[in-house]
Design an enzyme around this catalytic site. Structure first.
Site, PDB file in Angstrom:
ATOM      1  N   LYS A  66     -15.149  12.286  -7.301  1.00 12.69           N
ATOM      2  CA  LYS A  66     -14.555  11.949  -6.006  1.00 12.69           C
ATOM      3  C   LYS A  66     -15.634  12.075  -4.948  1.00 12.69           C
ATOM      4  O   LYS A  66     -16.606  12.821  -5.127  1.00 12.69           O
ATOM      5  CB  LYS A  66     -13.430  12.947  -5.702  1.00 12.69           C
ATOM      6  CG  LYS A  66     -12.464  12.484  -4.651  1.00 12.69           C
ATOM      7  CD  LYS A  66     -11.294  11.716  -5.240  1.00 12.69           C
ATOM      8  CE  LYS A  66     -10.392  11.169  -4.170  1.00 12.69           C
ATOM      9  NZ  LYS A  66      -9.285  10.402  -4.704  1.00 12.69           N
ATOM     10  N   HIS A 103       4.738   0.598  -1.044  1.00 10.30           N
ATOM     11  CA  HIS A 103       4.169  -0.256  -2.100  1.00 10.30           C
ATOM     12  C   HIS A 103       4.743   0.069  -3.475  1.00 10.30           C
ATOM     13  O   HIS A 103       5.318  -0.773  -4.147  1.00 10.30           O
ATOM     14  CB  HIS A 103       2.649  -0.087  -2.132  1.00 10.30           C
ATOM     15  CG  HIS A 103       1.983  -0.745  -0.974  1.00 10.30           C
ATOM     16  ND1 HIS A 103       1.682  -0.083   0.186  1.00 10.30           N
ATOM     17  CD2 HIS A 103       1.577  -2.025  -0.810  1.00 10.30           C
ATOM     18  CE1 HIS A 103       1.112  -0.922   1.032  1.00 10.30           C
ATOM     19  NE2 HIS A 103       1.035  -2.112   0.450  1.00 10.30           N
TER      20      HIS A 103
HETATM   21  P1  NAD Z   1       2.995   3.602   0.953  1.00  2.17           P
HETATM   22  O1  NAD Z   1       2.390   4.186   2.161  1.00  2.17           O
HETATM   23  O2  NAD Z   1       2.959   2.122   0.746  1.00  2.17           O
HETATM   24  O3  NAD Z   1       4.551   4.032   0.877  1.00  2.17           O
HETATM   25  C1  NAD Z   1       5.026   5.277   1.241  1.00  2.17           C
HETATM   26  C2  NAD Z   1       6.374   5.062   1.900  1.00  2.17           C
HETATM   27  O4  NAD Z   1       6.934   6.333   2.175  1.00  2.17           O
HETATM   28  C3  NAD Z   1       6.284   4.316   3.232  1.00  2.17           C
HETATM   29  O5  NAD Z   1       7.229   3.251   3.249  1.00  2.17           O
HETATM   30  C4  NAD Z   1       6.641   5.384   4.272  1.00  2.17           C
HETATM   31  O6  NAD Z   1       7.314   4.844   5.395  1.00  2.17           O
HETATM   32  C5  NAD Z   1       7.548   6.284   3.459  1.00  2.17           C
HETATM   33  N1  NAD Z   1       7.671   7.651   3.962  1.00  2.17           N
HETATM   34  C6  NAD Z   1       6.779   8.408   4.648  1.00  2.17           C
HETATM   35  N2  NAD Z   1       7.300   9.621   4.941  1.00  2.17           N
HETATM   36  C7  NAD Z   1       8.557   9.626   4.422  1.00  2.17           C
HETATM   37  C8  NAD Z   1       9.600  10.583   4.376  1.00  2.17           C
HETATM   38  N3  NAD Z   1       9.491  11.773   4.959  1.00  2.17           N
HETATM   39  N4  NAD Z   1      10.740  10.269   3.720  1.00  2.17           N
HETATM   40  C9  NAD Z   1      10.891   9.051   3.148  1.00  2.17           C
HETATM   41  N5  NAD Z   1       9.937   8.109   3.166  1.00  2.17           N
HETATM   42  C10 NAD Z   1       8.796   8.388   3.802  1.00  2.17           C
HETATM   43  O7  NAD Z   1       2.339   4.363  -0.276  1.00  2.17           O
HETATM   44  P2  NAD Z   1       2.357   3.913  -1.811  1.00  2.17           P
HETATM   45  O8  NAD Z   1       1.107   3.191  -2.114  1.00  2.17           O
HETATM   46  O9  NAD Z   1       3.670   3.291  -2.145  1.00  2.17           O
HETATM   47  O10 NAD Z   1       2.252   5.337  -2.526  1.00  2.17           O
HETATM   48  C11 NAD Z   1       3.379   6.181  -2.598  1.00  2.17           C
HETATM   49  C12 NAD Z   1       2.940   7.537  -3.111  1.00  2.17           C
HETATM   50  O11 NAD Z   1       2.399   7.401  -4.418  1.00  2.17           O
HETATM   51  C13 NAD Z   1       1.841   8.199  -2.273  1.00  2.17           C
HETATM   52  O12 NAD Z   1       2.073   9.585  -2.284  1.00  2.17           O
HETATM   53  C14 NAD Z   1       0.572   7.874  -3.025  1.00  2.17           C
HETATM   54  O13 NAD Z   1      -0.425   8.843  -2.829  1.00  2.17           O
HETATM   55  C15 NAD Z   1       1.061   7.908  -4.467  1.00  2.17           C
HETATM   56  N6  NAD Z   1       0.288   7.052  -5.362  1.00  2.17           N
HETATM   57  C16 NAD Z   1       0.172   5.733  -5.124  1.00  2.17           C
HETATM   58  C17 NAD Z   1      -0.559   4.927  -5.993  1.00  2.17           C
HETATM   59  C18 NAD Z   1      -0.666   3.441  -5.757  1.00  2.17           C
HETATM   60  O14 NAD Z   1      -1.061   2.729  -6.690  1.00  2.17           O
HETATM   61  N7  NAD Z   1      -0.328   2.930  -4.588  1.00  2.17           N
HETATM   62  C19 NAD Z   1      -1.173   5.486  -7.119  1.00  2.17           C
HETATM   63  C20 NAD Z   1      -1.033   6.868  -7.363  1.00  2.17           C
HETATM   64  C21 NAD Z   1      -0.299   7.635  -6.468  1.00  2.17           C
END
Ligand code: NAD
Length: 362
Positions: free
Chosen positions: A93, A193
């Protein structure tokens, strides 16, 4: 190999080499260029499974010590994630210290790319918090050890969602005797997402879906599209549900929510879901719940990157994500047989893979 709590951080008063020693890091590179304003740290935790891969985070850390702790902790986390996922990749990282909205420039990112390059492929970088595809394109002008470039593997969320779905089904298989999610009440916290792609799978299987999100507009659109019921941000912990899928924030499995949650499975995409692994990993068992380890079931994203690094096509990347089903099953079974929390069973399996490979290499 000694089993450790991998969520913990080291006391700040110990020196860099002793922190590296106790966390098992191979190499840490401190990077500085005053002219372009670059201050960065690259941590290579472990390269037994292959070159270390992990994103670069740009953050306005309060101190250099805080940045060091973050990069040491995150790089170790990548070793476990990549190892448990069966990837030919180790864990690494990088952090760039600064405000990603004000301090970034082509010169800074390219200089950072030169430092990445100086490691000769021992570290492969990608995007993380505060870093955009454009920034990575600048890094890529200086080094070929970059993944997640525009026009390459693309948005990892669909693969991540598929892996989460597989982990959820494997948990259901053990908990309910069938991996069908038809009629199961699933509460998805965060429909960004990953959350939205997950809803697609849940809808297709006929699950009863509940959602929460801070974004009203997204919530309304998604609720209509997937026939999901909207619940309040805090109310989500109290509803009658079978599966809780945290897809927004970390640390939502804690003293308060564990008293309230009525689900029998916790399986979602968010990182670091257990507020305190040592405490809440045990509490989950006491409550008869299954917790599908977050870093295992959300590994679709890193599989997507691995696809780019090793030129693996999309179908194969998806079948790697599908295999999260089998790994989750194996972990839950190990956890039950040995009476240990599932996160620990996952850590042990990751450490065993690394130890086995290390022995073979000797
Ligand atoms: P994102 O930012 O697209 O989606 C997160 C969603 O959560 C947003 O719509 C936001 O409005 C909502 N949110 C924020 N605070 C909230 C709350 N208190 N209650 C309810 N909803 C709330 O992120 P993502 O890419 O969908 O990732 C989601 C999670 O998965 C993150 O924690 C990320 O670190 C983890 N993650 C994502 C990936 C990936 O491929 N995108 C891979 C591994 C881990």
């Amino acid at each position: 190999m000694e089993v450790k709590d991998i969520s913990g951080v080291m006391p700040t008063d110990s020196g860099v080499l002793s922190q590296m020693g106790s966390m098992g890091h191979e190499q840490v590179l401190f990077c500085q260029d005053k002219e372009v304003g670059l201050k960065a740290i690259i941590a290579v935790h472990n390269t037994v499974c292959g070159p270390s891969l992990g994103g670069t985070r740009m953050w306005n850390y309060a101190s250099d010590e805080e940045a060091l702790q973050d990069v040491l902790r995150l790089s170790r986390g990548m070793t476990y994630k990549n190892a448990i996922s069966g990837l030919d990749l180790g864990g690494g990282k990088a952090v760039i210290i600064g405000d990603s909205r004000k301090d970034k420039s082509e010169a800074l990112m390219r200089r950072f790319g030169q430092f990445v390059d100086s490691l000769g492929g021992k570290y492969i970088t990608a995007e993380d918090v505060g870093i955009s595809p454009q920034d990575m394109s600048w890094v890529a002008m200086e080094t070929k050890h970059v993944a997640g470039l525009p026009g390459k593997s693309g948005d990892p969320s669909p693969v991540t969602a598929y892996g989460v779905y597989m982990g959820m089904k494997a948990s259901a298989k053990v908990q309910f005797g069938s991996d069908s999610l038809a009629g199961k009440k699933v509460a998805v916290q965060g429909v960004g997402h990953v959350g939205e792609y997950l809803l697609g799978y849940l809808q297709k299987e006929g699950a009863e879906i509940y959602i929460s999100d801070i974004h009203e507009e997204t919530l309304n659109r998604v609720s209509r599209e997937y026939g999901a019921s909207v619940v309040g941000l805090d109310a989500i912990y109290d509803i009658d549900m079978d599966i809780y899928a945290p897809c927004a924030l970390g640390a939502t499995v804690n003293d308060d929510t564990l008293r309230r949650l009525k689900c029998s499975i916790i399986a979602g995409a968010a990182n670091n879901q257990l507020a305190n692994e040592l405490v809440h990993g045990e509490m989950v068992i006491e409550k008869g719940m299954i917790y599908a380890p977050d870093y295992l079931i959300n590994a679709g994203g890193v599989m997507n990157c691995a696809g780019e690094v090793y030129n693996i096509d999309n179908d194969e990347v998806m079948s790697m994500a599908e295999n999260i089903y089998n790994t989750t099953l194996a972990i839950i079974i190990k956890s039950r047989e040995e009476g240990i929390p599932s996160y620990l069973a996952a850590n042990i399996m990751a450490e065993e893979r690394i130890a086995g490979l290390k022995k073979d290499k000797k």
